[in-house]
Design a protein around this motif. Sequence first.
Motif, PDB file in Angstrom:
ATOM      1  N   PRO A  45      -9.195  -0.004   2.233  1.00 20.37           N
ATOM      2  CA  PRO A  45      -9.020   0.254   0.801  1.00 20.37           C
ATOM      3  C   PRO A  45      -7.678   0.882   0.448  1.00 20.37           C
ATOM      4  N   THR A  47      -4.645   0.661   2.047  1.00 19.03           N
ATOM      5  CA  THR A  47      -3.574  -0.334   2.124  1.00 19.03           C
ATOM      6  C   THR A  47      -3.720  -1.353   0.999  1.00 19.03           C
ATOM      7  N   TYR A  48      -4.974  -1.707   0.708  1.00 18.18           N
ATOM      8  CA  TYR A  48      -5.236  -2.677  -0.347  1.00 18.18           C
ATOM      9  C   TYR A  48      -4.643  -2.221  -1.682  1.00 18.18           C
ATOM     10  N   GLU A  49      -4.934  -0.981  -2.046  1.00 14.54           N
ATOM     11  CA  GLU A  49      -4.416  -0.462  -3.320  1.00 14.54           C
ATOM     12  C   GLU A  49      -2.889  -0.383  -3.307  1.00 14.54           C
ATOM     13  N   ARG A  50      -2.350  -0.017  -2.144  1.00 14.25           N
ATOM     14  CA  ARG A  50      -0.898   0.108  -2.014  1.00 14.25           C
ATOM     15  C   ARG A  50      -0.223  -1.254  -2.219  1.00 14.25           C
ATOM     16  N   LEU A  51      -0.814  -2.275  -1.620  1.00 16.88           N
ATOM     17  CA  LEU A  51      -0.226  -3.612  -1.741  1.00 16.88           C
ATOM     18  C   LEU A  51      -0.373  -4.164  -3.157  1.00 16.88           C
TER      19      LEU A  51
END
Lengths: 312, 541
Positions: A45, A47-51
Motif C-alpha cells: 500500500p 509504494t502504491y500510494e507513492r507511485l
Amino acid sequence: MTRVILRRLFSLPFVILSITIITFLVGYLAPGDPILSMMGSRRDPVTYERLRHLYGLDLPWYEQYVDYASGLLQGDLGLSYRYQGRPVWDLIGNGVFVSVQLGLAALILSLAIGIPVGLWSAIRQNSLWDRAGMTTMLTLYAVPSFVLIPILRWINYQFYIHGLPSLPQAGWGRPEHWVMPVFVLSAASMGYIARLTRVSMLEVLKQDYLRTARAKGLRNRRIRWNHAFRNALIPVVTVVSPSIAFLVTGTFVVETLFSIPGIGYLSVQSIAQRDYPVIQSTTVLLAVAVLLMNLVTDLLYMLLDPRIRVEA
Amino acid sequence: MTSSKSRMLLAVFLLLLFTFILTLQPISAQAEGVNLRWSIEGITDLPSLDPAKASDSQGFTVIGLLYGGLVRLDGDLNVIPDLAESWMVSDDGLVYTFTLREASLFSDGSAITADDVVWSLTHALDPNTGGWTGPFYLSNIVGANDVAAGSATELAGAVAVDARTVELTISQPSAYFLSQLTFGSAKVVSKAQAEADPTGWENAPVTSGPFQVQAWNHGQNIVLVPNANYWQAPTIATLTMPFIQDSETAYQLYITGELDIMGSQQNGIPAVHVPDAEMMPDFRSTPLFAVRYVGFNNTIPPFDNVNIRRAFALAIDKATLANDVLGGTVVPSDRILPLGIPGSELPIDGLSFDPDAAKAALAEAGVTPETIGQVTLTYGVEGDNERVVTVLQAMWQENLGVAVTLEPLELTTFSARLNETYQTPETGIQSYYSVWGADYPDPQNFISQQLRTSVGNNNGHYSNAEFDALVDEADVLTGDVARRMQLYNDAEQIAVNEVGWLPLFNPRLNILVRPEVQGIVFNGQGLIIPDYSALTISAGA
C-alpha cells in the motif's frame, strides 16, 4: 465539394475533443489504475500510494484531463504508464504504420476479389459458378476470424509436416507473413462485398434504361461495363466505409493471434493495463481514421452519381 | 460510364494500392550462426530494460539475462556467487561484505565497481525511478524506506568500501536476504551510463550480465548477443526472444520449427495441446512454486468464523478438481507452501475432503445454509478461473447445501477490489479466488508475506498471534536452517487448521524445449541457466 471537405475538416477538432473527454471519463471511472495493474497480486500500500502520486493519478480528474488535453494540443500524446515513460507516439507510431498496411492490403484484396466475383455471379445468375461462388463468399462472411484462423493453421500445419511449402503460423517482417493475416482480415468484407455487388448488379440489370440500351442494339459487354457496372457500384461504395471500421476492429483479433506489432494489439492490452494515455491516443487515431474514411466515401458518391449531394 | 469518370475511379483504386506499396519496408537480413529462439509470451513488448522498472515475470526474465547481481540462483535454487566472488556475514547476521570479482567489466569494457552496486540499489529504491519492486524486495537494507519515501537520497545501509568491496547492512537478521538479492531489482547497472543519459540509457543499456542487447524491435522481439566481458560468457551467437501475446500462437510457431523454447512464460502450452505435446521428446513439465487458493475476508461475516471457513475447506474435493476438471494439469494441495519449495519437505496435516465433517463444522458454527446469508466468491476472469470457481460453487452446493454467488471481474478491476478489501475490509469482498507465485524460493515469501497480521499482501486480514510469533522468530533466524523450517512448518499448520487460505492446487507449467538445447534446468522457479557458457544447441542430437 470543396465546401463539404472544408466543413468536415473544420468539425474534426471538435469531434476529437469530445472523443477524448468521453474516453478519459470512461477510463477514469473504470475500477483500478495502471499502478494496480502493474503491481498485480503483490500489494504494497505504501509504494502504491507513492507511485500514484508520482504519476499524478491522485489529482482530480479534471486536472488530469486538462494536463492531457493541453499536451495533445501541442501534439504531445503524453507518456505511457505501462511502458515506463516511453512517449506514446514512440509506442504507437510504428504500430499505426503496420495496422494501416494490414488494413489497406485487406481492403484491396476484398475489393479485388469481392467485386469481380459478385459481378460474374450476377452475369451468370443461377449457374453453377454463381452458386459455388456465393456459397464460398457467404461462408467467408459468416465464419469469425477466431474460427477461420485455427482452420487455416491446421491446413498449413499439414503442409508443413508433409514437407510441402508452408507459411509461417505467425510473425511479422517477411512477405510470407502477410498471406494468412491479410486473407483472414479481408475474408468477411470480401464475402459481403461480393454478395452486395451481385445483388446490386442484378438490380441494375433489370432497370428500364438497360432494356432501352439493349433495344438500341448495344453489345452486352458495353451495356454491362459502361451502363450497369457504375450504378451497381454505388451501394458497394456505401459499405466500404463501414467495412474499414470493421477492418480496424478485426485487426484486434488478427494482430493478437498472428503476433503482428500493430496498434490493435496495443490498444487491447492498454485497456487491460489502464494505460490511459495509450488508450486515448489509439481511440483518437481510430476515430479520425473512420471520420476521414466517411468523408472519402461521401466524395466517391458524388463522383459516381452527380445527382447525389452530400450535406456537410 | 464516361471514360474520364472511370479513369478517376481507377485512379482511386491505384492510389490505395500505391499507398500500400509505399508503406512496405525492406526485409531485414537473418543473422548467421547458432541462434536460439525463446519466446516470451503474454506481452507485446517489454516495459523497460531498467531492472528497477521491470514489473512482470517476462520483464525479469530478460533482465536476468542482461544484468548480473551480487548473487544468483543455481539449478538447485542455491544462492551462488555472481558478480561478487565471495561474501562474509557478520556474527550478528546484520552486515554482509561482498567482494566483487577481479577485473569484472561491463559490456562496454568499463569496470564494474562497488560504486555501481550501491548506485543500482539506491536507484531501485528512488521514488523518482517509478518502479515498485525495489521498495518491496530491498526494504531490509538499512535506510531503504527513507530512500523510498524520498526523505533520503543516499542508502545508509549500502557502502562502497573500496572499488571491489560492498558492505550491506540490514535492519534485522534474515535467512532469505541473499535470496532477495537474486531478484531483478538488485541487478547491477552502469552508473556512468545512467548518469550520462538518464532518460535514454535503458533503451540501449550497458550490461553486466551474460548478454547484451543487439536490437530491441519494439512490439516484435529483442535480440541478445553474448557479453564477452561477463565472467561466464555464453558461446551461442544470438538469443532471439519474440514477444508473443497468445500462447496458442507460440505453440503453433514451435511445432512449425520457428521456436526452440516456448511456454516458459505465463501459461505454458495451451491445455488443449498438452496431450499431443506429452508425446514429444521436447515436453517438460513441473509443478510451479505457486499455489491457487481461495482467500477469505476474516473481518466480516460469514468468514470471520473459523468453523465456517473450515466447513468450506472440507467441502472441496481437490482430487476431482485437479484430475477430472483440470485434466491432471495441476497438483492438488492441502497446504500453503508449494511442492518442492524449501520447507515443503516437512509434512502438514491438511484439511482433506470430508463432506460429513464439513456439515458438522457448519453446524458447529451455528449456521444453516438458510441462515448463512449471501455468500459471494469473487475472481478475475483469466485462463481456467471460470471453470475452477464453477466447480467450487457446485461442490459447496452439493456438500454444504450453500448457494455461493460468483462474481467475475476483469483482472485489473479484481486487483482494485482486493486493494479496497485490504484498505477497508468491512466493505470489502467476502472471499476470492487468487494465486501466489514465489518471487524467491523461501517459505517466508509464502507464510510471512501472505498471512502475517496486516502485511501488505494479507488481503483477507487473517490474524493469529501464535502464528505471528512463530514467523517473526523464523524470519530473523539465521544459521539454524532446520529450526527455521520447523517454525514455518508450525505456523503453516496453524494457518491450514484455521483456513487462513484454502489452498487448492499447484499449477503445473508445461513447456516445450528442443531436445538439442543444452544447459537449461527447469524447476518450480522456471527456466534457469546454471552455466551460461554451457548453453548451446548440439547439432548431433
